[in-house]
Write a protein that holds these residues in place. Structure first.
Motif, PDB file in Angstrom:
ATOM      1  N   UNK A  32       9.935  -8.786  11.492  1.00 29.69           N
ATOM      2  CA  UNK A  32       8.647  -8.909  11.607  1.00 29.69           C
ATOM      3  C   UNK A  32       8.324  -7.443  11.473  1.00 29.69           C
ATOM      4  N   UNK A  33       6.675  -7.269  10.925  1.00 27.04           N
ATOM      5  CA  UNK A  33       6.382  -5.780  10.422  1.00 27.04           C
ATOM      6  C   UNK A  33       5.873  -5.251  11.785  1.00 27.04           C
ATOM      7  N   UNK A  34       6.213  -3.895  12.162  1.00 29.99           N
ATOM      8  CA  UNK A  34       5.558  -3.440  13.387  1.00 29.99           C
ATOM      9  C   UNK A  34       4.647  -2.339  13.083  1.00 29.99           C
ATOM     10  N   UNK A  35       4.977  -1.442  12.191  1.00 34.92           N
ATOM     11  CA  UNK A  35       3.970  -0.287  12.028  1.00 34.92           C
ATOM     12  C   UNK A  35       4.711   0.466  10.876  1.00 34.92           C
ATOM     13  N   UNK A  90       2.720  -3.958  -2.761  1.00 34.75           N
ATOM     14  CA  UNK A  90       2.507  -4.942  -1.890  1.00 34.75           C
ATOM     15  C   UNK A  90       2.359  -4.552  -0.543  1.00 34.75           C
ATOM     16  N   UNK A  91       2.854  -3.272   0.092  1.00 35.80           N
ATOM     17  CA  UNK A  91       2.862  -2.855   1.360  1.00 35.80           C
ATOM     18  C   UNK A  91       1.376  -2.915   1.699  1.00 35.80           C
ATOM     19  N   UNK A  92       0.487  -2.738   1.230  1.00 35.80           N
ATOM     20  CA  UNK A  92      -0.943  -2.864   1.622  1.00 35.80           C
ATOM     21  C   UNK A  92      -1.277  -4.197   2.270  1.00 35.80           C
ATOM     22  N   UNK A  93      -0.503  -5.190   1.843  1.00 36.07           N
ATOM     23  CA  UNK A  93      -0.721  -6.715   2.616  1.00 36.07           C
ATOM     24  C   UNK A  93       0.068  -6.589   3.969  1.00 36.07           C
ATOM     25  N   UNK A  94       0.652  -5.463   4.244  1.00 37.86           N
ATOM     26  CA  UNK A  94       1.509  -5.831   5.594  1.00 37.86           C
ATOM     27  C   UNK A  94       0.423  -5.874   6.729  1.00 37.86           C
ATOM     28  N   UNK A  95       0.631  -6.849   7.693  1.00 42.69           N
ATOM     29  CA  UNK A  95      -0.354  -7.104   8.720  1.00 42.69           C
ATOM     30  C   UNK A  95       0.736  -6.921  10.070  1.00 42.69           C
ATOM     31  N   UNK A  97       3.358  -9.452  11.253  1.00 39.50           N
ATOM     32  CA  UNK A  97       3.772 -10.430   9.819  1.00 39.50           C
ATOM     33  C   UNK A  97       5.173 -10.465   9.624  1.00 39.50           C
ATOM     34  N   UNK A  98       5.449 -11.831   9.202  1.00 39.97           N
ATOM     35  CA  UNK A  98       6.786 -12.120   9.163  1.00 39.97           C
ATOM     36  C   UNK A  98       7.299 -11.996   7.605  1.00 39.97           C
ATOM     37  N   UNK A  99       8.556 -11.319   7.475  1.00 39.18           N
ATOM     38  CA  UNK A  99       8.989 -11.061   6.029  1.00 39.18           C
ATOM     39  C   UNK A  99      10.297 -11.407   6.082  1.00 39.18           C
ATOM     40  N   UNK A 151       0.080 -12.628  -2.847  1.00 36.43           N
ATOM     41  CA  UNK A 151       0.668 -11.358  -2.824  1.00 36.43           C
ATOM     42  C   UNK A 151       1.413 -11.048  -3.869  1.00 36.43           C
ATOM     43  N   UNK A 152       2.056 -11.937  -4.614  1.00 38.75           N
ATOM     44  CA  UNK A 152       2.881 -11.723  -5.441  1.00 38.75           C
ATOM     45  C   UNK A 152       2.175 -11.246  -6.792  1.00 38.75           C
ATOM     46  N   UNK A 153       0.845 -11.856  -7.246  1.00 38.22           N
ATOM     47  CA  UNK A 153       0.110 -11.621  -8.368  1.00 38.22           C
ATOM     48  C   UNK A 153      -0.700 -10.936  -8.051  1.00 38.22           C
TER      49      UNK A 153
END
Length: 188
Positions: A73-76, A103-108, A111-113, A178-180
């Motif tokens: 999961x995205x932390x910071x 696509x890093x701009x889409x991280x919240x 968020x699970x990656x 987020x891909x396109x």
């Protein structure tokens, strides 16, 4: 590692080829009138992102690489690094922003990656295919413009530009691929 025949390569497969690791992006089985059938494969290098179009005959074998997929999961964000946490072991993983790309701009937050690992080394990251974001700026609709022609530019809350239909206004939330990096629909 497992050997597979050239005609068994499918999109998403990771193979070892010419001493590198490649992911199959697109595949197309070709059966010419003369000569043997082959698989036309568009490959993308997992390390440096270069692309390659290669023909694999069905009799050829390639090494299929099994990647380990782990949920994080995205932390910071910290300087040029993005910090993620392994959802099982709670260990932290730092990835360079360049590794994730635009696509890093889409991280919240939270968020699970899914991170693809090869021999413990991260070689790919998959974000959710869709995210919901608010529009911070959208051009006003130009009167007399036909609806068919007119997707208009808009800026999302994360600073990314997308084209949206004319009825979308600033402040609305939309679902983005987020891909396109494209508008999908208005968020509910």
């Amino acid at each position: 590692m497992a050997k597979i025949n050239g005609n068994e390569i499918r999109p998403g497969n990771v193979i070892e080829h010419d001493g590198g690791l490649w992911v199959a992006v697109k595949t197309n089985s070709v059966k010419p009138g003369k000569g043997g059938a082959y698989n036309q494969v568009e490959l993308k290098n997992l390390i440096n992102g270069t692309k390659l179009n290669e023909r694999f005959r069905s009799a050829e074998t390639v090494e299929r690489v099994q990647l380990e997929l782990k949920d994080f999961s995205f932390l910071y964000e910290q300087d040029e690094a993005l910090v993620f946490m392994d959802t099982e072991s709670y260990e932290q993983l730092e990835l360079a922003k360049d590794f994730v790309g635009e696509r890093a701009a889409f991280l919240q937050d939270g968020m699970k990656v899914t991170v693809q690992l090869y021999e413990e080394r991260p070689i790919g990251i998959a974000l959710p295919d869709q995210v919901t974001l608010a529009i911070s700026e959208a051009d006003p609709v130009v009167k007399g413009q036909t609806a068919a022609s007119s997707y208009k530019p808009a800026i999302l809350e994360n600073g990314i530009r997308v084209l949206v239909p004319p009825f979308i206004a600033a402040g609305e939330k939309i679902v983005v691929d987020t891909n396109e990096i494209t508008y999908l629909r208005r968020a509910d």
